[in-house]
Write a protein that holds these residues in place. Structure first.
Motif, PDB file in Angstrom:
ATOM      1  N   ASP A  28       0.837  -1.189   0.000  1.00  0.00           N
ATOM      2  CA  ASP A  28       0.000   0.000   0.000  1.00  0.00           C
ATOM      3  C   ASP A  28       0.879   1.250   0.000  1.00  0.00           C
ATOM      4  O   ASP A  28       1.777   1.387   0.819  1.00  0.00           O
ATOM      5  N   GLU A  29       0.603   2.161  -0.928  1.00  0.00           N
ATOM      6  CA  GLU A  29       1.465   3.334  -1.091  1.00  0.00           C
ATOM      7  C   GLU A  29       1.451   4.228   0.149  1.00  0.00           C
ATOM      8  O   GLU A  29       2.473   4.813   0.497  1.00  0.00           O
ATOM      9  N   ARG A  30       0.313   4.321   0.809  1.00  0.00           N
ATOM     10  CA  ARG A  30       0.243   5.166   1.998  1.00  0.00           C
ATOM     11  C   ARG A  30       1.130   4.607   3.110  1.00  0.00           C
ATOM     12  O   ARG A  30       1.833   5.344   3.794  1.00  0.00           O
ATOM     13  N   ALA A  31       1.098   3.297   3.279  1.00  0.00           N
ATOM     14  CA  ALA A  31       1.930   2.670   4.302  1.00  0.00           C
ATOM     15  C   ALA A  31       3.407   2.820   3.972  1.00  0.00           C
ATOM     16  O   ALA A  31       4.228   3.095   4.851  1.00  0.00           O
ATOM     17  N   LEU A  32       3.747   2.649   2.703  1.00  0.00           N
ATOM     18  CA  LEU A  32       5.144   2.788   2.292  1.00  0.00           C
ATOM     19  C   LEU A  32       5.632   4.211   2.497  1.00  0.00           C
ATOM     20  O   LEU A  32       6.751   4.440   2.980  1.00  0.00           O
ATOM     21  N   GLU A  33       4.791   5.182   2.169  1.00  0.00           N
ATOM     22  CA  GLU A  33       5.162   6.590   2.352  1.00  0.00           C
ATOM     23  C   GLU A  33       5.435   6.873   3.830  1.00  0.00           C
ATOM     24  O   GLU A  33       6.400   7.564   4.183  1.00  0.00           O
ATOM     25  N   ALA A  34       4.610   6.306   4.697  1.00  0.00           N
ATOM     26  CA  ALA A  34       4.778   6.549   6.130  1.00  0.00           C
ATOM     27  C   ALA A  34       6.078   5.961   6.642  1.00  0.00           C
ATOM     28  O   ALA A  34       6.823   6.616   7.383  1.00  0.00           O
ATOM     29  N   ASP A  67       1.194  10.023  11.963  1.00  0.00           N
ATOM     30  CA  ASP A  67      -0.131  10.594  11.691  1.00  0.00           C
ATOM     31  C   ASP A  67      -0.760  10.001  10.437  1.00  0.00           C
ATOM     32  O   ASP A  67      -1.999   9.960  10.322  1.00  0.00           O
ATOM     33  N   ASP A  68       0.064   9.561   9.502  1.00  0.00           N
ATOM     34  CA  ASP A  68      -0.445   9.034   8.242  1.00  0.00           C
ATOM     35  C   ASP A  68      -0.818   7.549   8.321  1.00  0.00           C
ATOM     36  O   ASP A  68      -1.342   6.996   7.348  1.00  0.00           O
ATOM     37  N   LEU A  69      -0.528   6.905   9.438  1.00  0.00           N
ATOM     38  CA  LEU A  69      -0.874   5.490   9.554  1.00  0.00           C
ATOM     39  C   LEU A  69      -2.385   5.331   9.672  1.00  0.00           C
ATOM     40  O   LEU A  69      -3.047   6.068  10.402  1.00  0.00           O
ATOM     41  N   PRO A  70      -2.947   4.356   8.984  1.00  0.00           N
ATOM     42  CA  PRO A  70      -4.408   4.165   9.055  1.00  0.00           C
ATOM     43  C   PRO A  70      -4.874   3.663  10.418  1.00  0.00           C
ATOM     44  O   PRO A  70      -6.022   3.876  10.797  1.00  0.00           O
ATOM     45  N   SER A  71      -3.987   3.008  11.157  1.00  0.00           N
ATOM     46  CA  SER A  71      -4.349   2.455  12.462  1.00  0.00           C
ATOM     47  C   SER A  71      -3.816   3.341  13.577  1.00  0.00           C
ATOM     48  O   SER A  71      -2.613   3.573  13.680  1.00  0.00           O
ATOM     49  N   ARG A  72      -4.721   3.832  14.432  1.00  0.00           N
ATOM     50  CA  ARG A  72      -4.299   4.641  15.576  1.00  0.00           C
ATOM     51  C   ARG A  72      -3.534   3.799  16.589  1.00  0.00           C
ATOM     52  O   ARG A  72      -2.623   4.298  17.262  1.00  0.00           O
ATOM     53  N   ASP A  73      -3.888   2.523  16.700  1.00  0.00           N
ATOM     54  CA  ASP A  73      -3.163   1.644  17.616  1.00  0.00           C
ATOM     55  C   ASP A  73      -1.709   1.485  17.165  1.00  0.00           C
ATOM     56  O   ASP A  73      -0.785   1.516  17.993  1.00  0.00           O
ATOM     57  N   VAL A  82      19.993  -0.379  16.157  1.00  0.00           N
ATOM     58  CA  VAL A  82      19.404  -1.556  15.522  1.00  0.00           C
ATOM     59  C   VAL A  82      18.030  -1.895  16.107  1.00  0.00           C
ATOM     60  O   VAL A  82      17.035  -1.949  15.388  1.00  0.00           O
ATOM     61  N   GLU A  83      17.984  -2.127  17.421  1.00  0.00           N
ATOM     62  CA  GLU A  83      16.738  -2.626  18.015  1.00  0.00           C
ATOM     63  C   GLU A  83      15.569  -1.665  17.810  1.00  0.00           C
ATOM     64  O   GLU A  83      14.488  -2.066  17.347  1.00  0.00           O
ATOM     65  N   ALA A  84      15.750  -0.399  18.176  1.00  0.00           N
ATOM     66  CA  ALA A  84      14.640   0.553  18.105  1.00  0.00           C
ATOM     67  C   ALA A  84      14.149   0.791  16.677  1.00  0.00           C
ATOM     68  O   ALA A  84      12.931   0.793  16.440  1.00  0.00           O
ATOM     69  N   PRO A  85      15.041   1.010  15.693  1.00  0.00           N
ATOM     70  CA  PRO A  85      14.521   1.146  14.326  1.00  0.00           C
ATOM     71  C   PRO A  85      13.696  -0.059  13.871  1.00  0.00           C
ATOM     72  O   PRO A  85      12.669   0.100  13.200  1.00  0.00           O
ATOM     73  N   LEU A  86      14.135  -1.265  14.241  1.00  0.00           N
ATOM     74  CA  LEU A  86      13.375  -2.466  13.887  1.00  0.00           C
ATOM     75  C   LEU A  86      11.978  -2.432  14.500  1.00  0.00           C
ATOM     76  O   LEU A  86      10.978  -2.702  13.816  1.00  0.00           O
ATOM     77  N   THR A  87      11.902  -2.134  15.793  1.00  0.00           N
ATOM     78  CA  THR A  87      10.604  -2.188  16.459  1.00  0.00           C
ATOM     79  C   THR A  87       9.709  -1.018  16.069  1.00  0.00           C
ATOM     80  O   THR A  87       8.485  -1.168  16.040  1.00  0.00           O
ATOM     81  N   ILE A  88      10.297   0.126  15.752  1.00  0.00           N
ATOM     82  CA  ILE A  88       9.483   1.243  15.250  1.00  0.00           C
ATOM     83  C   ILE A  88       8.823   0.842  13.934  1.00  0.00           C
ATOM     84  O   ILE A  88       7.619   1.035  13.741  1.00  0.00           O
ATOM     85  N   ALA A 108      -0.040   3.618  15.366  1.00  0.00           N
ATOM     86  CA  ALA A 108       0.627   4.912  15.556  1.00  0.00           C
ATOM     87  C   ALA A 108       1.060   5.087  17.011  1.00  0.00           C
ATOM     88  O   ALA A 108       2.178   5.538  17.285  1.00  0.00           O
ATOM     89  N   ARG A 109       0.182   4.715  17.947  1.00  0.00           N
ATOM     90  CA  ARG A 109       0.534   4.842  19.366  1.00  0.00           C
ATOM     91  C   ARG A 109       1.692   3.915  19.733  1.00  0.00           C
ATOM     92  O   ARG A 109       2.606   4.299  20.480  1.00  0.00           O
TER      93      ARG A 109
END
Length: 366
Positions: A70-76, A155-161, A216-222, A163-164
Motif C-alpha cells: 500500500d502506497e500510503r503505508a510505504l510513504e509513512a 499521523d499518516d498510519l491508518p491504524s491509531r493503535d 538496531v533494536e529501536a529502528p526495527l521495532t518502530i 501509531a501509538r
C-alpha cells in the motif's frame, strides 16, 4: 538507500526558504546539515524499513521482494526512516561536541565549522564558545526536524493503535540514547572512583543504551509497530536487534582505535585521544600487568597523543588479547542474533534480508 537521500534533500530544500525568511544568517544551518546528511550507511533507515517489511510480510502475505505494498503505508515508513537519519545526525553533532572531535565523515565537525565562521568574521567573543553554542543549536534543530518527519509518518498510519505503539517505541529510543550518552561521558570522568571489577560491565551498559538499542533494536521495532506488529513479533525483533546492536558497537569501538582514517573519516586512534572507556579498554585492563595498566590510564584521553604513542597503545591493546576477545564477542553476539532470527516467525524474505544486514553491520570498515 538512495530514496532516503532524496527525501533528506527534499526536506532540507523546503527548510532553506523558511530559514532565510527569518534571516540569511541562518544559511549555515541548512548547509552544514546537508553536508552531514550526505551519504552515510543508512543502517537505521534500513532496519526501520525491514522491521516494517518483516511484519507486513508475516501478517498480510505480502512478499517484500514481489508486488509493492500500500502506497500510503510505504510513504509513512519511508518518512519515519528519514526522520531516524535526522535523529542520528543530531546525535553525531552533540557527540562530537562532548568528545571535542575535530572531524566527522571527513569534514570538520559542526562545532568546528561554526567556530571557523566566527574566526573568519572577526566577531566578538571566543570562537570555541560560539562554535559549541552554534552546534548545540544545530543538533537541537535536527532533533526538531526528526520529530517533524516521524510524527507526520505516524499521523499518516491508518491504524491509531499502530501509531501509538510506534510512538512509544520512538519515545523510548530517545530516552535511552540520551541517558546512554550521559553514561558514556560519566565513564570518562568517574572511572577512577569505580572498582576495577565493575569497569567492564559498566562499559557494556554504555554499549547497550548509547548505541545498540538505538542503532538496531529501536529502528526495527518502530518499523514493526508501524505495520501493526504483535507484541510477539516486536519481541522477536528485540531478541535479534539487541545482540546485533551490541556487535555493531563493538565493531565501532575497534574502528575507533584501529580504523583507517581514509575510510572512517576520523583520525587514527581518535577514541584513544578522546579517552573512551570502551569494552576494548576495560578488557585490556583486566589482562595487562599493573605497570602497563598505569601507562594506559595515564595516556588514554590525552588529546596531544602523537602517532608513536597511538601506535604504542594500539600494540598494547593487541598484545593484551583484548582485540581477539572483542572479535570473539562480536562473533558470539552475531550468533545470538542469527539464532533469534531463525527461531522467529518473520517472513522468509525478511529473515534473509536481516541476516544479510547483520553481516554487513558487523564486518564494516567505517
Amino acid at each position: 538507500m538512495d530514496v532516503v537521500q532524496e527525501r533528506i534533500d527534499r526536506f532540507l530544500e523546503r527548510q532553506r526558504p523558511v530559514l532565510r525568511t527569518i534571516a540569511p544568517d541562518l544559511d549555515p544551518f541548512a548547509l552544514f546539515s546537508s553536508d552531514l546528511l550526505q551519504g552515510g550507511k543508512r543502517f537505521r533507515a534500513l532496519f526501520c524499513y525491514w522491521g516494517w517489511q518483516s511484519v507486513a510480510g508475516l501478517d498480510t502475505g505480502f512478499d517484500p521482494l514481489g508486488s509493492p505494498p500500500d502506497e500510503r503505508a510505504l510513504e509513512a515508513v519511508m518518512s519515519a526512516s528519514t526522520g531516524l537519519e535526522f535523529f542520528h545526525a543530531a546525535a553525531l553533532v552533540h557527540d562530537d561536541i562532548m568528545d571535542n572531535s575535530d572531524t566527522r565523515r571527513g569534514l570538520p565537525a559542526a562545532h568546528r565549522r561554526f567556530e571557523r565562521l566566527h574566526r573568519e568574521g572577526s566577531w566578538l567573543g571566543e570562537p570555541g564558545s560560539f562554535g559549541t553554542s552554534g552546534a548545540l543549536l544545530m543538533g537541537d534543530l535536527l532533533l526538531a526536524w526528526s520529530d517533524e518527519l516521524v510524527s507526520s509518518a505516524f499521523d499518516d498510519l491508518p491504524s491509531r493503535d499502530a501509531a501509538r505503539a510506534a510512538r512509544a517505541e520512538f519515545n523510548r529510543m530517545r530516552t535511552e540514547v540520551t541517558v546512554g550518552q550521559y553514561l558514556d561521558i560519566l565513564e570518562e570522568s568517574a572511572w577512577r572512583t569505580v572498582p576495577d571489577i565493575d569497569l567492564l560491565p559498566r562499559a557494556q551498559r554504555v554499549i547497550v543504551y548509547k548505541s545498540a538499542k538505538y542503532s538496531v533494536e529501536a529502528p526495527l521495532t518502530i518499523g514493526a509497530a508501524m505495520a501493526g506488529g504483535s507484541p510477539q513479533a516486536l519481541e522477536s525483533l528485540r531478541h535479534f536487534g539487541l545482540p546485533l546492536g551490541i556487535a555493531y558497537q563493538l565493531r565501532d569501538d575497534l574502528l575507533g582505535v584501529f580504523g583507517d582514517p581514509e575510510v572512517t573519516g576520523k583520525p587514527a586512534g581518535d577514541d584513544l585521544r578522546e579517552g573512551k572507556r570502551t569494552v576494548l579498554v576495560a578488557t585490556a585492563r583486566r589482562a595487562l600487568p599493573p605497570g602497563a595498566v598505569r601507562l594506559l590510564d595515564e595516556l588514554l584521553g590525552d588529546p596531544e597523543l602523537d602517532d608513536d604513542q597511538i601506535a604504542m597503545l594500539q600494540a598494547t591493546l593487541r598484545d593484551s588479547g583484548a582485540v581477539d576477545a572483542v572479535e570473539q564477542s562480536i562473533a558470539d553476539q552475531v550468533e545470538r542474533a542469527n539464532h533469534a532470527l531463525e527461531r522467529s516467525e518473520l517472513s522468509p524474505s525478511a529473515r534473509a534480508q536481516l541476516s544479510r544486514l547483520a553481516d554487513t553491520v558487523t564486518r564494516r570498515t567505517s
